[in-house]
Write a protein that holds these residues in place. Structure first.
Motif, PDB file in Angstrom:
ATOM      1  N   ILE A 273     -13.811  -4.270   2.868  1.00 19.95           N
ATOM      2  CA  ILE A 273     -14.450  -5.027   4.053  1.00 19.95           C
ATOM      3  C   ILE A 273     -15.852  -5.172   3.964  1.00 19.95           C
ATOM      4  O   ILE A 273     -16.104  -6.481   4.347  1.00 19.95           O
ATOM      5  CB  ILE A 273     -14.038  -3.910   5.353  1.00 19.95           C
ATOM      6  CG1 ILE A 273     -12.600  -3.327   5.643  1.00 19.95           C
ATOM      7  CG2 ILE A 273     -14.512  -4.750   6.453  1.00 19.95           C
ATOM      8  CD1 ILE A 273     -11.513  -4.495   5.555  1.00 19.95           C
TER       9      ILE A 273
ATOM     10  N   SER B 199      -6.296  -8.826  11.819  1.00 22.74           N
ATOM     11  CA  SER B 199      -5.974  -8.900  10.340  1.00 22.74           C
ATOM     12  C   SER B 199      -6.629  -7.780   9.499  1.00 22.74           C
ATOM     13  O   SER B 199      -6.031  -6.831   8.675  1.00 22.74           O
ATOM     14  CB  SER B 199      -6.068 -10.319   9.646  1.00 22.74           C
ATOM     15  OG  SER B 199      -5.561 -11.117  10.012  1.00 22.74           O
ATOM     16  N   ILE B 200      -7.775  -7.342  10.070  1.00 25.93           N
ATOM     17  CA  ILE B 200      -8.466  -6.447   9.506  1.00 25.93           C
ATOM     18  C   ILE B 200      -8.211  -5.228   9.796  1.00 25.93           C
ATOM     19  O   ILE B 200      -7.988  -4.168   8.702  1.00 25.93           O
ATOM     20  CB  ILE B 200     -10.211  -6.467   9.717  1.00 25.93           C
ATOM     21  CG1 ILE B 200     -10.813  -7.914   9.317  1.00 25.93           C
ATOM     22  CG2 ILE B 200     -10.750  -5.130   9.212  1.00 25.93           C
ATOM     23  CD1 ILE B 200     -12.166  -8.269   9.636  1.00 25.93           C
TER      24      ILE B 200
ATOM     25  N   TRP C 169     -11.154   1.206   1.265  1.00 25.94           N
ATOM     26  CA  TRP C 169     -10.932   0.196   2.353  1.00 25.94           C
ATOM     27  C   TRP C 169     -12.282  -0.283   2.846  1.00 25.94           C
ATOM     28  O   TRP C 169     -12.347  -1.590   3.018  1.00 25.94           O
ATOM     29  CB  TRP C 169     -10.037   0.795   3.320  1.00 25.94           C
ATOM     30  CG  TRP C 169      -9.755  -0.421   4.276  1.00 25.94           C
ATOM     31  CD1 TRP C 169      -8.784  -1.212   4.346  1.00 25.94           C
ATOM     32  CD2 TRP C 169     -10.225  -0.610   5.937  1.00 25.94           C
ATOM     33  NE1 TRP C 169      -8.895  -2.050   5.482  1.00 25.94           N
ATOM     34  CE2 TRP C 169      -9.742  -1.596   6.418  1.00 25.94           C
ATOM     35  CE3 TRP C 169     -11.290   0.305   6.277  1.00 25.94           C
ATOM     36  CZ2 TRP C 169      -9.935  -2.052   7.711  1.00 25.94           C
ATOM     37  CZ3 TRP C 169     -11.622   0.043   7.732  1.00 25.94           C
ATOM     38  CH2 TRP C 169     -11.084  -1.231   8.138  1.00 25.94           C
TER      39      TRP C 169
ATOM     40  N   GLY D 182       0.894  -1.005  -0.006  1.00 26.55           N
ATOM     41  CA  GLY D 182       0.020   0.125  -0.034  1.00 26.55           C
ATOM     42  C   GLY D 182       0.851   1.196   0.007  1.00 26.55           C
ATOM     43  O   GLY D 182       1.989   1.133   0.294  1.00 26.55           O
TER      44      GLY D 182
ATOM     45  N   ARG E  64      -5.122  -4.518  10.939  1.00 30.45           N
ATOM     46  CA  ARG E  64      -3.728  -4.366  10.060  1.00 30.45           C
ATOM     47  C   ARG E  64      -3.871  -3.959   8.734  1.00 30.45           C
ATOM     48  O   ARG E  64      -2.833  -3.146   8.153  1.00 30.45           O
ATOM     49  CB  ARG E  64      -2.875  -5.638  10.236  1.00 30.45           C
ATOM     50  CG  ARG E  64      -1.326  -5.611  10.417  1.00 30.45           C
ATOM     51  CD  ARG E  64      -0.919  -6.739  10.817  1.00 30.45           C
ATOM     52  NE  ARG E  64      -0.670  -6.674  12.246  1.00 30.45           N
ATOM     53  CZ  ARG E  64      -1.153  -8.071  12.900  1.00 30.45           C
ATOM     54  NH1 ARG E  64      -1.639  -9.013  12.046  1.00 30.45           N
ATOM     55  NH2 ARG E  64      -1.040  -8.091  14.319  1.00 30.45           N
ATOM     56  N   SER E  65      -4.774  -4.312   8.036  1.00 38.70           N
ATOM     57  CA  SER E  65      -4.823  -3.810   6.662  1.00 38.70           C
ATOM     58  C   SER E  65      -5.522  -2.324   6.474  1.00 38.70           C
ATOM     59  O   SER E  65      -5.758  -1.796   5.474  1.00 38.70           O
ATOM     60  CB  SER E  65      -6.104  -4.834   5.850  1.00 38.70           C
ATOM     61  OG  SER E  65      -7.512  -4.422   6.410  1.00 38.70           O
TER      62      SER E  65
END
Lengths: 194, 188
Positions: free
Chosen positions: B115, B166-167, B111, B40, B169-170
């Motif tokens: 999700i 994980s969500i 983003w 990113g 961190r993204s």
């Protein structure tokens, strides 16, 4: 425009994979890290738990799961959704564990009686989680693998048959023996699991 | 056929084996190195950044005042029912100009759409700098001018704490130097 109209319409073979198809497409088309992390977050806990239970070593489990994702992304363009993504990832994991030499082939013993009347999962009450974990670790690898995939991870016998390259009957038979052995291990006079 | 959320009858009776948090970054690093993932965008860190950040922070917070919704084209409520929910609290990481701020909102909305497409997005809002603290004794106006103050939030659903990590961190907020605090929401 609402989100519902902006998202691609997926008509997958397996309905629950609709959103996963979108994420996979994003990874394939744009090497999208966010989409990958969502897939990673969704599947890694299960992959890691399976790896831990089949290898018994956290370092091996980490290496195996790392390699699963690398191999999966290498091969993602060829994945055709004939199974769920989870089943496909698990098959890569089982192959990797086999390569690590932490596994033994499932002995294809089909016990017709146990297929016809599968051993029920009846364990002693008040079994401590750590004792149950130890009992699973004490199972022979072939039994352990089927029990972990079916009774812990929730795969069907058809899934397990395709994952382990056996028949559903073999999977049912192995599960019946695994449950029987597990119950014996957990009985009060059984000391080998401690 | 199983879904990630469907587990076997022994799953709840066994200790959890959560993957180490460092494993995700190890995997992502390998995939970036093999050009299977694109990192990113990262904000640069020029030596004049601290001064600019201070000035821009003032502009940003003065320009606030209106709650800017981060909803992705009206997306909400598409998350998996019955799954644990988590609030992601976004601290710091303010943009350096109003145009950068507008770009940031678009990026966060994009983003959020991702999700949402994975069935995990519930809601999200950007907070303005206006803040009032209420107690039984008084009401204090206290504009949130601290660059590290709470800037917004997302509510997501996740099958496990590891997935919520994980969500989070993204989230692009981390790439922009911000901090994301994850708190499970207790079912009531």
């Amino acid at each position: 425009m609402t989100l519902a109209t902006s998202l691609p319409v997926a008509t997958p073979k397996h309905p629950e994979t609709a959103s996963e198809r979108d994420l996979v497409a994003r990874v394939l088309d744009g090497r999208d890290e966010t989409a990958f992390r969502l897939l990673y977050g969704r599947h890694t806990a299960s992959l890691y738990a399976i790896a831990m239970r089949l290898t018994g070593e956290s370092a091996d489990a980490e290496d195996a799961v790392h390699d699963v994702w690398v191999r999966a992304l290498d091969a993602l363009a060829r994945f055709e959704w004939r199974s769920s993504l989870r089943t496909w990832l698990t098959s890569i994991l089982l192959n990797r564990i086999r390569e690590l030499g932490r596994d033994e082939r499932l002995v294809a013993i089909v016990d017709e009686e146990s297929i016809a009347a599968p051993e029920r999962l009846e364990l002693p009450r008040n079994v401590e989680p750590m004792d149950l974990e130890a009992a699973i670790q004490a199972l022979p690898p072939g039994y352990r693998r089927v029990l972990v995939l079916h009774d812990v991870e929730g795969f069907t016998h058809e899934d397990i048959a395709s994952l382990l390259d056996v028949t559903p009957g073999t999977s049912k038979s192995q599960l019946a023996h695994a449950r029987q052995r597990l119950r014996r291990l957990l009985s009060s006079d059984e000391k080998e699991i401690r | 056929m199983t879904s990630p959320e469907s587990r076997g009858p022994l799953a709840e009776r066994l200790p959890k084996h959560d993957p180490p948090r460092a494993l995700e970054e190890r995997v992502v690093r390998t995939l970036r190195a093999r050009e299977l993932l694109t990192e990113g965008r990262r904000r640069g860190t020029p030596i004049w950044r601290p001064m600019l950040a201070l000035a821009a922070g003032i502009v940003l917070f003065v320009a606030g005042g209106v709650v800017e919704r981060l909803r992705a084209d009206g997306a909400s409520g598409e998350a998996d029912a019955g799954m644990p929910r988590y609030i992601l609290l976004l601290y710091g990481g303010g943009a350096q100009s109003s145009s950068a701020e507008a770009e940031r909102v678009r990026e966060y909305a994009s983003w959020a759409r991702t999700i949402a497409s994975s069935g995990r997005y519930v809601a999200g809002e950007k907070l303005s700098d206006s803040s009032r603290e209420l107690t039984a004794a008084a009401t204090i106006e206290r504009p949130a001018t601290d660059p590290e103050s709470l800037a917004g939030f997302f509510i997501v659903s996740a099958a496990s704490a590891a997935e919520a990590d994980s969500i989070a961190r993204s989230c692009p907020h981390i790439r922009h130097g911000g901090k994301v605090v994850i708190r499970p929401i207790e079912p009531t």
